[in-house]
Structure formats: structure tokens, C-alpha cells
Design a protein around this motif. Structure first.
Motif, PDB file in Angstrom:
ATOM      1  N   ILE A   6       0.781  -1.146   0.035  1.00 23.64           N
ATOM      2  CA  ILE A   6       0.131  -0.048  -0.082  1.00 23.64           C
ATOM      3  C   ILE A   6       0.840   1.281   0.037  1.00 23.64           C
ATOM      4  CG2 ILE A   6      -1.729   1.299   1.415  1.00 23.64           C
ATOM      5  CD1 ILE A   6      -2.918  -1.292   1.934  1.00 23.64           C
ATOM      6  N   GLY A   7       0.713   2.031  -0.907  1.00 22.86           N
ATOM      7  CA  GLY A   7       1.373   3.345  -0.994  1.00 22.86           C
ATOM      8  C   GLY A   7       1.694   3.610  -2.489  1.00 22.86           C
ATOM      9  N   SER A   8       2.271   4.774  -2.806  1.00 24.91           N
ATOM     10  CA  SER A   8       2.580   5.374  -4.046  1.00 24.91           C
ATOM     11  C   SER A   8       3.813   6.258  -4.166  1.00 24.91           C
ATOM     12  CB  SER A   8       1.332   6.137  -4.756  1.00 24.91           C
ATOM     13  OG  SER A   8       1.004   7.139  -3.816  1.00 24.91           O
ATOM     14  N   GLY A   9       4.478   6.225  -3.128  1.00 27.24           N
ATOM     15  CA  GLY A   9       5.747   7.234  -3.470  1.00 27.24           C
ATOM     16  C   GLY A   9       6.990   6.388  -3.696  1.00 27.24           C
ATOM     17  N   GLY A  10       8.085   7.308  -3.518  1.00 25.91           N
ATOM     18  CA  GLY A  10       9.610   6.665  -3.594  1.00 25.91           C
ATOM     19  C   GLY A  10       9.747   5.386  -2.779  1.00 25.91           C
ATOM     20  N   ARG A  11       9.357   5.626  -1.611  1.00 26.85           N
ATOM     21  CA  ARG A  11      10.059   4.465  -0.533  1.00 26.85           C
ATOM     22  C   ARG A  11       9.257   3.402  -0.971  1.00 26.85           C
ATOM     23  NH1 ARG A  11       8.189   8.211   3.553  1.00 26.85           N
ATOM     24  NH2 ARG A  11       9.596   9.725   3.365  1.00 26.85           N
ATOM     25  N   GLU A  12       7.677   3.269  -1.373  1.00 23.34           N
ATOM     26  CA  GLU A  12       7.040   2.182  -2.070  1.00 23.34           C
ATOM     27  C   GLU A  12       7.595   1.556  -2.977  1.00 23.34           C
ATOM     28  OE1 GLU A  12       4.768   4.557   1.025  1.00 23.34           O
ATOM     29  OE2 GLU A  12       5.665   5.031  -0.778  1.00 23.34           O
ATOM     30  N   HIS A  13       8.139   2.478  -4.069  1.00 17.97           N
ATOM     31  CA  HIS A  13       8.775   1.905  -5.276  1.00 17.97           C
ATOM     32  C   HIS A  13       9.975   1.345  -4.765  1.00 17.97           C
ATOM     33  CE1 HIS A  13      10.989   2.070  -9.084  1.00 17.97           C
ATOM     34  NE2 HIS A  13       9.780   1.954  -9.728  1.00 17.97           N
TER      35      HIS A  13
END
Length: 68
Positions: A6-13
Motif C-alpha cells: 500500500i502506497g505510491s511514493g518513492g519508498r514504496e517504489h
């Protein structure tokens, strides 16, 4: 193992990229994700703040692990 990230930012990437390399991973679902993550897993049109929808998605797709 079926995983929902769950997420959409750089860390999640970065997490998606590393999980994608694992031999233990069967399917990676990413919600909501972003265009850069599309080649790493299945982007789910899912609002992470809608907890009931997340629960239904987890059950419907046989998710073993949710990473928030």
C-alpha cells in the motif's frame, strides 16, 4: 507468496522493486501505486483509506501479506 503493498511514493517504489526480485514472491499487488511501479506488479485501483475495500481486496485475491 501474494503481497499487497500500500502506497505510491518513492519508498514504496523501492520496496516494490526489492520485493519483485524475491523468489518467494508469487504476485505483487500495489495500491494505489504509480506509473513507475506498473512493471513491478499489478496496480490495484483501491483507496487505501477505505479499509473495508482493502479487506475485500485481500480476501478476493488471496493476499498473504500486506505491507503498509
Amino acid at each position: 507468496m501474494n503481497v499487497l503493498l500500500i502506497g505510491s511514493g518513492g519508498r514504496e517504489h523501492a520496496l516494490a522493486w526489492k520485493m519483485h526480485q524475491s523468489s518467494l514472491l508469487t504476485t505483487l499487488h500495489i495500491a494505489p501505486g504509480n506509473a513507475g511501479m506498473a512493471d513491478l506488479g499489478t496496480l490495484a485501483e483501491l483507496d487505501p483509506m477505505d479499509h473495508a475495500a482493502v479487506e475485500r481486496y485481500v480476501k478476493r485475491n488471496g493476499i498473504d501479506l500486506v505491507v503498509v
